[in-house]
Enzyme design. Structure first.
Site, mmCIF file in Angstrom:
data_model
loop_
_atom_site.group_PDB
_atom_site.id
_atom_site.type_symbol
_atom_site.label_atom_id
_atom_site.label_comp_id
_atom_site.label_asym_id
_atom_site.label_seq_id
_atom_site.Cartn_x
_atom_site.Cartn_y
_atom_site.Cartn_z
ATOM 1 C CD GLU A 163 34.623 37.721 35.661
ATOM 2 O OE1 GLU A 163 33.951 38.728 35.361
ATOM 3 O OE2 GLU A 163 35.829 37.608 35.396
ATOM 4 C CG ASP A 208 37.655 35.782 37.157
ATOM 5 O OD1 ASP A 208 36.864 35.325 36.325
ATOM 6 O OD2 ASP A 208 37.781 37.006 37.373
ATOM 7 C CD GLU A 216 42.413 36.241 35.045
ATOM 8 O OE1 GLU A 216 43.351 36.940 35.492
ATOM 9 O OE2 GLU A 216 41.511 36.695 34.326
#
Ligand SMILES: *[C@@H]1O[C@H](CO)[C@@H](O)[C@H](O)[C@H]1NC(C)=O
Ligand SMILES: *[C@@H]1O[C@H](CO)[C@@H](O)[C@H](O)[C@H]1NC(C)=O
Ligand SMILES: *[C@@H]1O[C@H](CO)[C@@H](O)[C@H](O)[C@H]1NC(C)=O
Length: 299
Positions: free
Chosen positions: A117, A119, A121
């Site tokens: 993953e 990310d 954010e």
């Protein structure tokens, strides 16, 4: 089309549909010029579809995600990739966005225990206070590699380009073409790196008022809902192998084509010195000096 932007995302499905038909026709008319600007052909809605809408934003088809007290919304790429550069332009929620999280990330599918993953954010804030760009990388199911950054512009005033570059030697995160984070492939030193599971891109808008803003002290002001974030010009470019090489994963180890150039190195150094506000590799409280993740001593 401006009034539509201000309309609650829960406007009637019928209205939504007719707009889509209209926009679809419009997109068809200008399809020749819009091949890469056509968000709808690249992505599909995953949840909260009734809280989203497509619209023409200048020359580009954009997608608005929204969040109200009941639900947020999420899209994902139709395709899965193995080594790719993904660029997307995002305009974040204006005004008081405390407690909200807007994301763009890539993630592999099952099994979860060994998932990969990458990310990004965007943690909202009260009016006038800065967003935090929170990043993390999971490899082989293990994350905990958080780095956070301040942006050097107001990300709610206009669209900016956020990119993930994933090739066999590096994962880079870029903002407006400037590299801010590098995760190097140190597999030969025993550090896992995503090399075999394909990943899809996701974008979402959701609520995390229990932790997102100032450690969760500041809650969402739901009287301001719906909160709306905008995405456009999704562009995924597969990693192109050297001539004679079947795919990027087969590039010979000696190949220098994924090595970072001077500009990238300078950008990374600049971001680390000026924009980084948290780095797991220097978190002495969290990791005892002896238990610092291995890659922290390698790059
Ligand atoms: C998509 O990204 C690639 C790689 O950065 C770039 O060469 C291409 O021009 C982009 N396409 C558009 C339409 O922006
Ligand atoms: C919000 O603003 C405060 C005060 O400037 C800052 O400490 C914090 O890091 C900002 N971002 C978040 C996500 O809380
Ligand atoms: C950190 O390491 C020191 C020395 O090795 C040890 O005494 C201490 O208990 C460790 N603390 C934690 C939180 O692991």
């Amino acid at each position: 089309m401006a009034p539509l932007l201000a309309a609650p995302a829960s406007s009637s499905p019928k209205l939504c549909r007719s707009w889509r038909v209209l926009l679809g026709l419009l997109a068809l008319l200008v399809a020749v010029d819009l091949s890469a600007a056509d968000m709808y052909s690249e992505i599909e809605l995953v949840w909260g579809a009734s809280r989203t809408f497509f619209f023409m934003d200048g020359d580009s088809e954009a997608l608005a995600l929204s969040l109200d007290p009941w639900q947020g919304s999420c899209f994902r790429s139709r395709e899965k990739y193995l080594y790719v550069q993904v660029d997307v332009e995002i305009k974040l929620i204006q005004g008081d966005s405390a407690g909200t999280v807007c994301t763009i990330y890539m993630i592999s599918e099952d099994p979860w225990e060994i998932h990969d993953e990458i990310d990004l954010e965007f943690l909202g804030n009260v009016t006038g206070q800065p967003y935090t760009l929170h990043t993390n990388i999971f490899a082989n199911g293990v994350g905990g590699r958080e780095q956070q950054f301040r942006l050097w512009f107001d990300p709610t005033a206009d669209y900016h380009t956020y990119s993930i570059v994933w090739n066999p030697k590096h994962i880079l995160i870029l903002v407006d073409g400037k590299a801010i984070r590098d995760f190097k492939n140190n597999e030969d030193q025993g550090v896992p790196f995503p090399t075999w599971q394909s990943m899809r891109t996701f974008g979402s808008l959701w609520s995390a008022e229990d932790w997102a803003t100032q450690g969760g002290r500041i809650k969402t002001d739901w009287s301001l809902a719906p909160f709306v974030g905008y995405y456009r010009n999704y562009n995924a470019t597969w990693c192109r192998p050297s001539p004679g090489v079947a795919w990027c994963g087969d590039e010979p180890k000696s190949s220098t084509r994924f090595d970072l150039d001077q500009k990238t190195l300078a950008d990374l150094q600049w971001a680390r010195a000026n924009q980084m506000i948290y780095n797991y590799c220097t978190d002495a409280v969290r990791f005892n000096a002896t238990t610092l993740p291995k890659e922290c001593t390698l790059q």
